[in-house]
Design a protein around this motif. Sequence first.
Motif, mmCIF file in Angstrom:
data_model
loop_
_atom_site.group_PDB
_atom_site.id
_atom_site.type_symbol
_atom_site.label_atom_id
_atom_site.label_comp_id
_atom_site.label_asym_id
_atom_site.label_seq_id
_atom_site.Cartn_x
_atom_site.Cartn_y
_atom_site.Cartn_z
ATOM 1 N N ILE A 124 11.053 11.229 -3.709
ATOM 2 C CA ILE A 124 9.890 10.422 -3.325
ATOM 3 C C ILE A 124 10.289 9.386 -2.284
ATOM 4 O O ILE A 124 9.590 9.180 -1.292
ATOM 5 N N THR A 125 11.433 8.756 -2.474
ATOM 6 C CA THR A 125 11.916 7.764 -1.509
ATOM 7 C C THR A 125 12.087 8.385 -0.135
ATOM 8 O O THR A 125 11.636 7.832 0.873
ATOM 9 N N PHE A 164 10.992 17.468 2.447
ATOM 10 C CA PHE A 164 11.751 16.808 1.379
ATOM 11 C C PHE A 164 11.167 17.169 0.019
ATOM 12 O O PHE A 164 11.893 17.486 -0.914
ATOM 13 N N LEU A 165 9.846 17.132 -0.095
ATOM 14 C CA LEU A 165 9.192 17.400 -1.375
ATOM 15 C C LEU A 165 9.353 18.854 -1.806
ATOM 16 O O LEU A 165 9.405 19.139 -3.005
ATOM 17 N N GLU A 220 0.832 -1.200 0.000
ATOM 18 C CA GLU A 220 0.000 0.000 0.000
ATOM 19 C C GLU A 220 0.870 1.256 0.000
ATOM 20 O O GLU A 220 0.548 2.236 -0.676
ATOM 21 N N THR A 221 1.962 1.241 0.713
ATOM 22 C CA THR A 221 2.883 2.377 0.710
ATOM 23 C C THR A 221 3.443 2.602 -0.686
ATOM 24 O O THR A 221 3.529 3.747 -1.148
ATOM 25 N N ASP A 222 3.806 1.533 -1.380
ATOM 26 C CA ASP A 222 4.292 1.661 -2.753
ATOM 27 C C ASP A 222 3.230 2.294 -3.648
ATOM 28 O O ASP A 222 3.530 3.154 -4.481
ATOM 29 N N ARG A 223 1.991 1.869 -3.475
ATOM 30 C CA ARG A 223 0.895 2.420 -4.284
ATOM 31 C C ARG A 223 0.697 3.908 -3.992
ATOM 32 O O ARG A 223 0.550 4.723 -4.904
ATOM 33 N N LEU A 224 0.731 4.283 -2.728
ATOM 34 C CA LEU A 224 0.573 5.692 -2.365
ATOM 35 C C LEU A 224 1.760 6.529 -2.841
ATOM 36 O O LEU A 224 1.588 7.680 -3.261
ATOM 37 N N ALA A 225 2.953 5.967 -2.799
ATOM 38 C CA ALA A 225 4.127 6.673 -3.314
ATOM 39 C C ALA A 225 3.970 6.959 -4.801
ATOM 40 O O ALA A 225 4.317 8.046 -5.280
ATOM 41 N N LEU A 227 1.151 12.933 -8.820
ATOM 42 C CA LEU A 227 0.662 14.287 -8.535
ATOM 43 C C LEU A 227 1.744 15.336 -8.740
ATOM 44 O O LEU A 227 1.469 16.456 -9.160
ATOM 45 N N LEU A 228 2.983 14.956 -8.432
ATOM 46 C CA LEU A 228 4.100 15.901 -8.512
ATOM 47 C C LEU A 228 4.894 15.770 -9.804
ATOM 48 O O LEU A 228 5.906 16.443 -9.962
ATOM 49 N N ASP A 229 4.418 14.909 -10.708
ATOM 50 C CA ASP A 229 5.087 14.661 -11.983
ATOM 51 C C ASP A 229 6.544 14.258 -11.774
ATOM 52 O O ASP A 229 7.461 14.804 -12.373
#
Length: 79
Positions: free
Chosen positions: A50-51, A66-67, A29-34, A40-42
């Motif tokens: 992202i990591t 981070f983002l 699920e974390t991978d999917r949300l990532a 969203l952020l292209d």
Amino acid sequence: MSAPNLIPDRETECRVLALLQCTHAMLAETDRLAAIIAELLDRDPSSDTITEAVYNAQDPATAVMFLRGDLPTAGRAHA
């Protein structure tokens, strides 16, 4: 030399197995949300930013830093 058996009995083994199944589901699920955040952020979902934000940040506020580029990622730490 073999590794020590950390599981003392079948009941403990079943409990550990159930917890590991939950862990794997949470990681998926974390991978999917990532991937959604990256979209969203292209950004590429495997990018350092992202990591750091999804997997390494200790809390949501740090993830946003981070983002936004306020904190260096491992890839930018020595730049």
